[in-house]
Design an enzyme around this catalytic site. Sequence first.
Site, mmCIF file in Angstrom:
data_model
loop_
_atom_site.group_PDB
_atom_site.id
_atom_site.type_symbol
_atom_site.label_atom_id
_atom_site.label_comp_id
_atom_site.label_asym_id
_atom_site.label_seq_id
_atom_site.Cartn_x
_atom_site.Cartn_y
_atom_site.Cartn_z
ATOM 1 N N ASP A 126 -10.665 3.663 4.834
ATOM 2 C CA ASP A 126 -11.160 2.300 4.612
ATOM 3 C C ASP A 126 -12.695 2.262 4.646
ATOM 4 O O ASP A 126 -13.290 1.230 4.337
ATOM 5 C CB ASP A 126 -10.610 1.350 5.683
ATOM 6 C CG ASP A 126 -9.317 0.680 5.238
ATOM 7 O OD1 ASP A 126 -9.170 0.437 4.027
ATOM 8 O OD2 ASP A 126 -8.468 0.413 6.104
ATOM 9 N N GLN A 157 -4.081 -1.528 9.714
ATOM 10 C CA GLN A 157 -4.013 -2.831 9.051
ATOM 11 C C GLN A 157 -4.635 -3.919 9.935
ATOM 12 O O GLN A 157 -4.254 -4.072 11.099
ATOM 13 C CB GLN A 157 -2.549 -3.176 8.716
ATOM 14 C CG GLN A 157 -2.398 -4.464 7.930
ATOM 15 C CD GLN A 157 -3.059 -4.415 6.550
ATOM 16 O OE1 GLN A 157 -2.988 -3.430 5.841
ATOM 17 N NE2 GLN A 157 -3.736 -5.492 6.185
ATOM 18 N N LYS A 198 0.839 -1.205 0.000
ATOM 19 C CA LYS A 198 0.000 0.000 0.000
ATOM 20 C C LYS A 198 0.873 1.254 0.000
ATOM 21 O O LYS A 198 0.591 2.216 -0.700
ATOM 22 C CB LYS A 198 -0.934 -0.018 1.223
ATOM 23 C CG LYS A 198 -2.047 -1.054 1.099
ATOM 24 C CD LYS A 198 -2.805 -1.255 2.411
ATOM 25 C CE LYS A 198 -3.782 -2.418 2.284
ATOM 26 N NZ LYS A 198 -4.462 -2.736 3.541
#
Length: 294
Positions: free
Chosen positions: A121, A98, A54
Site C-alpha cells: 500500500d 484493510q 481485492k
Amino acid sequence: MPAQIIDGKRIAQQCRQRIAERVARWTAETSVRPHLAAVLVGDDPASAVYVRNKRRACEQVGIRSSLHSLDAATTTERLLELIDRLNADADVHGILVQLPLPSQIDTQRVLDAVHPLKDVDAFHPENVGLLAQGRPRYLPCTPHGILQLLRHCELPTAGRHAVILGRSDIVGKPAALLLLQKGEFGDATVTVCHSRTRDVATITRQADLLIAAIGRPRFVTVEMVRPGAVVIDVGINRVDGQLVGDVDFEAVREVASAITPVPGGVGPMTVTMLLHNTLQAAQTLAGQRTAGPP
Ligand code: NAP
C-alpha cells in the site's frame, strides 16, 4: 462539447491483462507465485467487500491471496504479532491491512510494523520518504491509478496546474508528491486544498487538472471548474443507496474536457495498482529488477 469519459474499468482491465502476463512469466521462471496476505479486523461489511474484491482481483491475474481475519475486539499487540508472523514468512510478498481498523487499535503502529519491502500500500514511512525524495519504491495505489488513467488517455501533466482537493495520507498528499516528481506524468504545478482552505472555488477554477478526494457527495459544482479542465473524481459516497463521487458529474461533464465517472473511474485502478505492487514486491524480495507501469 461534453467531456471524454475516462473509462477506468476498461483501462484497469487492460492493465490487469498485462499484469497477468507478467505474473505468469515470472512464476514460470522462478516457480514462485506472488502472494498477497490480506488482514481484516472486525466485521465492517464495507471492509469485507473491499477485501473480497481485492482477493478476487488477485485470483484473476494469478496472484495467490490469503485472508487473515481477527475479531473486532483484537488488541494492537495481537495484530502486531500477526504482522510479525507475515513479515517473517518468506512465502508472503505483500501485506495489506484493510483500513479503517477498530478504534482501540493504534493504526500508525500497525502500518509502521509492516516490512517496508512487503508494504504494497506504500504507507510505511520508509516508502513515503522515498516517494518524497523522488526515488519511489512502491507507488501508493490510488494516486498511481490516477496517473495511469492520465497516461492511458494521453492527458499530460507537465507544466499544468493540478489542484487537489483533500490532503489525506492515502490520496491527497501522495497524489501531490507524484504530480511534483520530475518526468513524465509529473512536472505539474501543484496546489493542495483542505477543509481550512479559503475560497476553494477561486483556486479550483485555475486548475487544468482537478482531483477531488474529500468524501463529500457532488461537492465540486460546475461553477468550480474551468472549461476544458481534466477532472478526476476519487470520492466514493453512498447517497440514497447509490454511489456518487465528489463531483457533480452530470453538470461538470458539460464543461470539462475529460472526467472520470463514479463508479468505474478511479476505483478499479486502485485495486489494479495493488496487484502491480504485489508482483513488484515479489520481484523486489527476490532481488530482481521490477517491471514498469502496467
Ligand atoms: P479523508 O482521509 O477523509 O480526507 C478528506 C480530506 O478532504 C481531508 O484532507 C479534508 O481536509 C478534506 N476536506 C474535507 N472537506 C473539505 C472541504 N469542504 N473543502 C476542502 N477540503 C475538504 O479521505 P480520503 O481517505 O482521502 O478519501 C477521500 C474520498 O475518496 C472518500 O470518499 C473515499 O471513500 C474516497 N476514496 C476512494 C478511493 C478509490 O479507490 N476510488 C480510494 C481512497 C479513497 P482536512 O485535512 O482539513 O480535514
